[in-house]
Design an enzyme around this catalytic site. Structure first.
Site, mmCIF file in Angstrom:
data_model
loop_
_atom_site.group_PDB
_atom_site.id
_atom_site.type_symbol
_atom_site.label_atom_id
_atom_site.label_comp_id
_atom_site.label_asym_id
_atom_site.label_seq_id
_atom_site.Cartn_x
_atom_site.Cartn_y
_atom_site.Cartn_z
ATOM 1 N N LYS A 1 44.242 7.237 38.424
ATOM 2 C CA LYS A 1 43.088 7.322 38.606
ATOM 3 C C LYS A 1 42.599 8.294 39.613
ATOM 4 O O LYS A 1 41.781 9.099 39.641
ATOM 5 C CB LYS A 1 42.166 6.000 38.597
ATOM 6 C CG LYS A 1 42.600 5.125 37.386
ATOM 7 C CD LYS A 1 41.658 3.748 37.681
ATOM 8 C CE LYS A 1 41.958 3.055 38.755
ATOM 9 N NZ LYS A 1 43.397 2.328 38.916
ATOM 10 N N ARG B 1 34.888 -2.962 37.295
ATOM 11 C CA ARG B 1 36.269 -3.609 37.148
ATOM 12 C C ARG B 1 35.973 -4.843 36.620
ATOM 13 O O ARG B 1 37.169 -5.739 36.530
ATOM 14 C CB ARG B 1 36.621 -3.715 38.597
ATOM 15 C CG ARG B 1 37.981 -3.141 38.826
ATOM 16 C CD ARG B 1 38.447 -3.467 40.095
ATOM 17 N NE ARG B 1 39.602 -3.256 40.534
ATOM 18 C CZ ARG B 1 40.056 -2.113 40.922
ATOM 19 N NH1 ARG B 1 39.297 -0.999 41.339
ATOM 20 N NH2 ARG B 1 41.322 -1.851 41.207
ATOM 21 N N ARG C 1 54.433 5.202 46.454
ATOM 22 C CA ARG C 1 53.243 5.887 46.901
ATOM 23 C C ARG C 1 53.098 5.717 48.431
ATOM 24 O O ARG C 1 53.558 4.520 48.931
ATOM 25 C CB ARG C 1 51.924 5.182 46.458
ATOM 26 C CG ARG C 1 50.827 5.565 46.768
ATOM 27 C CD ARG C 1 49.626 5.260 45.940
ATOM 28 N NE ARG C 1 49.255 3.848 45.845
ATOM 29 C CZ ARG C 1 48.403 3.415 45.238
ATOM 30 N NH1 ARG C 1 47.459 4.092 44.591
ATOM 31 N NH2 ARG C 1 48.174 1.962 45.363
ATOM 32 N N ARG D 1 50.552 1.402 51.260
ATOM 33 C CA ARG D 1 49.407 0.452 50.969
ATOM 34 C C ARG D 1 50.023 -1.184 51.107
ATOM 35 O O ARG D 1 50.878 -1.354 50.437
ATOM 36 C CB ARG D 1 48.407 0.624 49.812
ATOM 37 C CG ARG D 1 47.422 1.548 50.249
ATOM 38 C CD ARG D 1 46.628 2.177 49.063
ATOM 39 N NE ARG D 1 46.075 1.023 48.004
ATOM 40 C CZ ARG D 1 45.667 1.229 47.006
ATOM 41 N NH1 ARG D 1 45.255 2.426 46.626
ATOM 42 N NH2 ARG D 1 45.486 0.095 46.042
ATOM 43 N N ARG E 1 47.905 -7.575 40.914
ATOM 44 C CA ARG E 1 46.770 -6.721 40.431
ATOM 45 C C ARG E 1 46.969 -6.364 38.822
ATOM 46 O O ARG E 1 45.583 -6.152 38.457
ATOM 47 C CB ARG E 1 46.970 -5.364 41.468
ATOM 48 C CG ARG E 1 46.926 -5.683 42.778
ATOM 49 C CD ARG E 1 47.144 -4.761 43.636
ATOM 50 N NE ARG E 1 46.582 -3.191 43.312
ATOM 51 C CZ ARG E 1 47.050 -2.261 43.739
ATOM 52 N NH1 ARG E 1 48.230 -2.160 44.474
ATOM 53 N NH2 ARG E 1 46.864 -0.880 43.561
#
Ligand code: AP5
Length: 215
Positions: free
Chosen positions: A16, A90, A129, A162, A173
């Protein structure tokens, strides 16, 4: 494309943020990422940030009240440019609230994009990431490498992983997404205009598909 309003949905790590930043650049829109807003507040150790951090590091959603305050300010700031919203709404309460906020402003959503990616691919992507806390650029050790290892190409900042990208937190998540965010897709689908984009392919091909949708 002036004042276009786009909502981009999809599970954590579906791309996203990657696609929203490209769309924002291409069409001159503000990129409204609730995740980035929250991480900024955490980095500044504001009261809001300290409260949000306790949820974020566990992979849970922060309270709707915190999010509504952030979104209200962001909509005010982006009223002349248009926006692409990444990470909000969300859950169904947030989706209803967005409709209400936009109704009061006389604004509508032009496109709802849903990026669809398999969970195991997401776990692999997020383990690789790396992000730049300074300018928010997002990289990947496999797919978007920097010229100098560990250093942001855009601003020279030091890249970090992160804290919520550890596998156990990513899986939580994903579970939270399935339970609380997936119903938001049905919410928008039932209102018409939701377009699902396959997010498993090459970043540029996905972006080309989004541009086709927006023609
Ligand atoms: P947030 O920051 O919104 O995280 P998220 O939704 O979990 O999404 P991500 O940022 O992890 O992933 P992404 O889909 O943007 O993927 P990306 O482009 O980086 O939220 C974080 C936390 O804040 C939440 O858990 C929650 O606690 C809180 N929060 C935020 N908003 C909230 C709200 N509204 N209400 C309550 N709480 C809220 O891509 C991932 C990786 O894959 C990158 O390395 C990228 O380079 C790579 N990549 C992307 N596309 C491709 C591709 N096509 N091929 C190969 N690699 C790719």
């Amino acid at each position: 494309m002036a004042r276009t309003h786009i909502v981009i949905l999809g599970p954590p790590g579906s791309g996203k943020g990657t696609q929203a930043s490209r769309v924002a650049r291409e069409y001159g829109l503000a990129h409204l990422s609730t995740g980035d807003m929250l991480r900024d507040a955490v980095a500044r150790a504001t009261e809001l940030g300290l409260e949000a951090e306790t949820y974020m590091k566990r992979g849970l959603l922060v309270s709707d009240e915190i999010i509504f305050g952030l979104i209200n300010e962001a909509l005010d700031a982006a009223k002349n440019t248009g926006w692409i919203m990444d990470g909000f709404p969300r859950n169904l309460v947030q989706a209803e609230m967005l409709s209400k906020m936009l109704g009061e402003r006389g604004e509508t959503i032009d496109y709802v994009l849903d990026i669809d990616v398999d969970s195991e691919l997401i776990v692999r992507r997020l383990s690789k990431r790396r992000v730049c806390p300074a300018c928010k650029a997002v990289y990947n050790l496999d797919t978007i490498k920097t010229k100098v290892e560990g250093i942001c190409d855009a601003c020279g900042g030091a890249l970090v992983k992160r804290p919520d990208d550890e596998e156990e937190t990513v899986r939580r998540r994903l579970a939270v997404y399935k339970e609380q965010t997936a119903p938001v897709i049905d919410f928008f689908r039932s209102r018409g205009g939701l377009v699902t984009v396959d997010g498993a392919g090459d970043i540029e091909e996905i972006f080309a598909e989004i541009r086709r949708v927006m023609k």
